[in-house]
Design a protein around this motif. Structure first.
Motif, short mmCIF file in Angstrom:
data_model
loop_
_atom_site.label_atom_id
_atom_site.label_comp_id
_atom_site.label_asym_id
_atom_site.label_seq_id
_atom_site.Cartn_x
_atom_site.Cartn_y
_atom_site.Cartn_z
N UNK A 264 28.25 -42.55 45.77
CA UNK A 264 27.36 -43.58 44.91
C UNK A 264 26.13 -42.72 44.54
N UNK A 265 25.99 -41.49 45.19
CA UNK A 265 24.67 -40.63 44.64
C UNK A 265 24.49 -40.57 43.21
N UNK A 266 25.35 -40.42 42.49
CA UNK A 266 25.05 -40.37 40.98
C UNK A 266 24.80 -41.82 40.50
N UNK A 267 25.23 -42.73 40.91
CA UNK A 267 25.05 -44.04 40.43
C UNK A 267 23.65 -44.40 40.92
N UNK A 268 23.26 -44.02 41.91
CA UNK A 268 21.50 -44.44 42.33
C UNK A 268 20.83 -43.78 41.02
N UNK A 269 21.11 -42.01 40.80
CA UNK A 269 20.03 -41.64 40.07
C UNK A 269 20.23 -42.15 38.60
N UNK A 270 21.38 -42.56 38.29
CA UNK A 270 21.61 -43.05 36.91
C UNK A 270 20.98 -44.36 36.82
N UNK B 76 7.25 -39.51 32.47
CA UNK B 76 7.28 -38.42 33.64
C UNK B 76 8.29 -38.37 34.57
N UNK B 77 9.30 -39.25 34.44
CA UNK B 77 10.56 -39.39 35.22
C UNK B 77 11.84 -38.83 34.24
N UNK B 78 12.27 -37.77 34.91
CA UNK B 78 13.32 -36.95 34.01
C UNK B 78 14.60 -36.56 35.04
N UNK B 79 15.60 -36.76 34.41
CA UNK B 79 16.84 -36.50 35.19
C UNK B 79 17.57 -35.20 34.84
N UNK B 80 18.15 -34.35 35.66
CA UNK B 80 19.05 -33.27 35.11
C UNK B 80 20.05 -33.69 35.92
N UNK B 81 21.18 -33.75 34.95
CA UNK B 81 22.41 -34.43 35.13
C UNK B 81 23.44 -33.34 35.66
N UNK B 82 24.19 -34.01 36.61
CA UNK B 82 25.35 -32.99 37.14
C UNK B 82 26.03 -32.31 36.16
N UNK B 83 26.41 -31.21 36.45
CA UNK B 83 26.94 -30.29 35.47
C UNK B 83 25.91 -29.75 34.64
N UNK B 84 24.69 -29.63 34.54
CA UNK B 84 23.70 -28.95 33.92
C UNK B 84 23.62 -29.42 32.54
N UNK C 140 11.23 -35.46 39.30
CA UNK C 140 12.66 -35.15 38.78
C UNK C 140 13.85 -35.38 39.49
N UNK C 141 14.70 -35.99 39.04
CA UNK C 141 16.07 -36.47 39.51
C UNK C 141 17.16 -35.44 39.33
N UNK C 142 17.51 -34.70 40.60
CA UNK C 142 18.45 -33.56 40.37
C UNK C 142 19.83 -33.99 40.99
N UNK C 143 20.79 -34.01 40.06
CA UNK C 143 22.23 -34.13 40.56
C UNK C 143 22.80 -32.99 41.00
N UNK C 144 23.39 -32.85 42.10
CA UNK C 144 24.24 -31.75 42.57
C UNK C 144 23.71 -30.56 42.16
N UNK C 145 22.49 -30.06 42.47
CA UNK C 145 21.94 -28.60 41.86
C UNK C 145 22.73 -27.57 42.56
N UNK C 146 23.40 -27.96 43.56
CA UNK C 146 24.29 -26.65 44.08
C UNK C 146 25.63 -26.30 43.62
N UNK C 147 26.19 -27.40 42.64
CA UNK C 147 27.44 -27.45 42.30
C UNK C 147 28.01 -25.85 41.80
N UNK C 148 28.90 -25.51 42.52
CA UNK C 148 29.71 -24.43 41.65
C UNK C 148 29.03 -23.14 41.74
N UNK C 149 27.82 -23.23 42.49
CA UNK C 149 26.91 -22.03 42.58
C UNK C 149 27.12 -21.37 43.91
#
Ligand code: ATP
Length: 248
Positions: A45-51, A88-96, A168-177
């Motif tokens: 449910x992490x992404x749902x919280x951010x969204x 000033x509240x900005x989201x960086x979506x999962x998958x960039x 800044x809301x960051x969704x899975x910044x480490x994904x695939x890296x």
């Protein structure tokens, strides 16, 4: 609302398609100039919280059926993404989500569109972003689609910075890296916190890395908060339960 929190969620509940409870009774806080991690397995449910925070839940055919969200002390439960970005509240979506056919610099410039700054201010802001991401300056004329995953994550964060954010809301910044690239990204997040006073709320399956950089953490399981505390405290308990934290 708690006076000094930049973000506060009070008992938020989100359902999709009028049936699926994605999150229940979610209450959390982000203090100014802090990094807060949401930890948990895929589908917790992490992404749902951010969204829910950034106003994107309705776009996904879900709705907030209970609770309040306060940003800088203001009720923003029903605010639109554009309204939040301009505050000033900005989201960086999962998958960039870079624009692959645009150059790195063009991608960064799209981040400033809500504010329409003058050309001179825009140039200064680009230089500030490049000071945190020197690699992006070298790549500025390249198509974003041809850069590496780590570079695309930098573009996505850089684009968020161009909106002049406070949170800044960051969704899975480490994904695939690769691990080294993950360190590089988190290191820059840490620098942005320290030097610019930015706050971050980040969702991460990689608890081990997130807890090294975060000040505070919430563990999310099946849409609920099951643990919360200082990152160090959670890290100590996480050592016993790596499997359910989904550490990698
Ligand atoms: P991930 O890391 O995969 O994004 P997550 O912890 O962020 O996982 P969510 O994506 O928030 O989890 O999903 C939480 C629950 O809500 C899951 O059961 C998921 O199937 C459901 N869900 C998410 N988005 C939708 C949607 N648009 N429609 C229906 N159900 C959804």
């Amino acid at each position: 609302a708690v006076a000094d929190a930049i973000l506060q969620l009070d008992d938020i509940e989100v359902i999709y398609e009028q049936v699926i409870f994605a999150i229940k009774h979610i209450s959390l806080q982000v203090s100014p100039r802090s990094i807060v991690a949401l930890l948990g397995a895929n589908g917790a449910g992490k992404s749902t919280i951010l969204k829910a925070i950034s106003g994107l839940v309705p776009a996904q055919r879900g709705e907030i059926v209970q609770g309040k969200i306060y940003y800088q002390g203001v009720d923003v439960t029903q605010a639109t993404p554009g309204d939040l970005v301009s505050r000033g509240l900005v989201q960086v979506l999962e998958g960039r989500h870079c624009f692959g056919h645009l150059t790195v610099e063009e991608n960064l410039l799209t981040g400033a569109f809500v504010r329409r700054p003058s050309a001179r201010v825009l140039a200064q802001e680009l230089e500030t972003v490049y000071s945190f991401f020197p690699r992006l300056k070298l790549l500025r004329k390249n198509h974003a689609g041809y850069t590496s995953g780590g570079e695309q994550q930098m573009v996505a964060i850089g684009r968020a910075l161009m909106a002049d954010p406070k949170l800044i809301l960051l969704d899975e910044p480490s994904m695939g890296l690769a691990p080294q690239v993950v360190e590089e990204i988190f290191d820059i997040v840490h620098q942005l916190q320290q030097t610019q006073g930015l706050s971050f709320l980040l969702a991460e399956q990689n608890a081990t890395v997130a807890l090294r950089y975060a000040d505070y953490a919430y563990v999310i399981e099946s849409g609920h908060v099951t643990q919360q505390g200082d990152a160090q405290t959670i890290a100590d308990s996480a050592a016993l339960s790596d499997s359910y934290l989904g550490a990698s």
